[in-house]
Design a protein around this motif. Structure first.
Motif, PDB file in Angstrom:
ATOM      1  N   VAL A  75       0.827  -1.208   0.000  1.00  0.00           N
ATOM      2  CA  VAL A  75       0.000   0.000   0.000  1.00  0.00           C
ATOM      3  C   VAL A  75       0.860   1.256   0.000  1.00  0.00           C
ATOM      4  O   VAL A  75       0.638   2.186  -0.791  1.00  0.00           O
ATOM      5  CB  VAL A  75      -0.958  -0.008   1.203  1.00  0.00           C
TER       6      VAL A  75
ATOM      7  N   VAL B 179       1.070   4.069  -2.939  1.00  0.00           N
ATOM      8  CA  VAL B 179       0.698   5.465  -2.682  1.00  0.00           C
ATOM      9  C   VAL B 179       1.874   6.402  -2.968  1.00  0.00           C
ATOM     10  O   VAL B 179       1.711   7.464  -3.572  1.00  0.00           O
ATOM     11  CB  VAL B 179       0.208   5.632  -1.228  1.00  0.00           C
TER      12      VAL B 179
ATOM     13  N   LEU C 124       2.210   6.708  -6.650  1.00  0.00           N
ATOM     14  CA  LEU C 124       1.121   7.499  -7.222  1.00  0.00           C
ATOM     15  C   LEU C 124       1.347   8.988  -6.995  1.00  0.00           C
ATOM     16  O   LEU C 124       1.186   9.798  -7.918  1.00  0.00           O
ATOM     17  CB  LEU C 124      -0.212   7.072  -6.617  1.00  0.00           C
ATOM     18  N   VAL C 125       1.719   9.361  -5.779  1.00  0.00           N
ATOM     19  CA  VAL C 125       1.981  10.781  -5.494  1.00  0.00           C
ATOM     20  C   VAL C 125       3.106  11.299  -6.383  1.00  0.00           C
ATOM     21  O   VAL C 125       3.020  12.389  -6.958  1.00  0.00           O
ATOM     22  CB  VAL C 125       2.319  10.981  -4.006  1.00  0.00           C
TER      23      VAL C 125
ATOM     24  N   ALA D 176      -3.372   5.260 -10.539  1.00  0.00           N
ATOM     25  CA  ALA D 176      -3.574   4.501  -9.298  1.00  0.00           C
ATOM     26  C   ALA D 176      -3.523   3.002  -9.569  1.00  0.00           C
ATOM     27  O   ALA D 176      -2.871   2.241  -8.839  1.00  0.00           O
ATOM     28  CB  ALA D 176      -4.906   4.890  -8.666  1.00  0.00           C
TER      29      ALA D 176
ATOM     30  N   CYS E 198       0.135   2.036 -10.451  1.00  0.00           N
ATOM     31  CA  CYS E 198       1.036   2.014  -9.293  1.00  0.00           C
ATOM     32  C   CYS E 198       0.761   0.821  -8.393  1.00  0.00           C
ATOM     33  O   CYS E 198       1.689   0.240  -7.819  1.00  0.00           O
ATOM     34  CB  CYS E 198       0.902   3.319  -8.507  1.00  0.00           C
TER      35      CYS E 198
END
Length: 206
Positions: free
Chosen positions: A60, A64, A67-68, A144, A147
């Motif tokens: 996770v 994340v 993605l950022v 999203a 990733c």
């Protein structure tokens, strides 16, 4: 994911490991100088050998962070669209840029997903998407998904290689080396295929 897993995952020395993983993946996704896949693979190997990290949290947080980073890269390309267009258009004919715009309109989500998974494909795709004004509403869900798939793939490599050893020091090192080798081989194959495609028109029938 239960609260107990989250609580266990953020206890002890893992309180340093998680921020380091997230920050490393984020930095490498904005400035491609950090081998992010190796970080994910090593963290996954630690998770299955030492129990210091939670494997679901590794996936996770990696997803994340990636993605950022991808959204930042895309945002920079959109904000500085003129500079991004000049960068993308170097050595390209206007017809090719128009074709790229059409491809993003028709199946941009697929290009974003494939670009994240292919070696050296992520940054050009994101820069092209930003320069061609690809909509945020379409880019974000595609990124999203990309990733998450990327994090799962590299975590799986870390689990597979880390499972060969129970030593919490050897396992992450082996996982990182294997991930780097896989990336290097994939990049080499991609480069050879691209060069072959570039030579075909010149060597073909006129």
């Amino acid at each position: 994911m239960s609260p107990a897993v989250l609580a266990d995952g953020w206890s002890g020395t893992s309180a340093i490991g998680y921020p380091a993983l997230f920050g490393g993946v984020l930095l490498g996704s904005v400035i491609p100088i950090v081998p992010t896949g190796a970080l994910v693979g090593a963290a996954a190997a630690v998770a299955i050998t030492s129990g210091e990290l939670s494997l679901p949290l590794v996936v996770v947080l990696s997803a994340v962070g990636a993605l950022v980073g991808d959204l930042i890269t895309f945002g920079v390309a959109r904000i500085g669209s003129d500079a991004a267009v000049r960068w993308v258009s170097r050595g390209q004919h206007p017809e090719r840029l128009e074709a790229a715009r059409h491809r993003f309109t028709e199946r941009g989500w697929l290009l974003v997903v494939v670009g994240r998974l292919l070696p050296a494909g992520r940054v050009p795709v994101l820069l092209a998407a930003g320069a061609l004004r690809y909509p945020w509403a379409r880019l974000t869900p595609a990124a999203a998904v990309a990733c998450l798939l990327w994090a799962v793939v590299y975590a799986a490599l870390g689990v597979a290689t880390g499972g060969l050893f129970d030593d919490p020091l050897i396992a992450p090192l082996l996982a990182a080396v294997v991930v780097l080798l896989v990336g290097a081989v994939s990049s080499l194959v991609s480069t050879l295929l691209r060069r072959r495609r570039e030579r075909l028109p010149a060597g073909g029938p006129r």
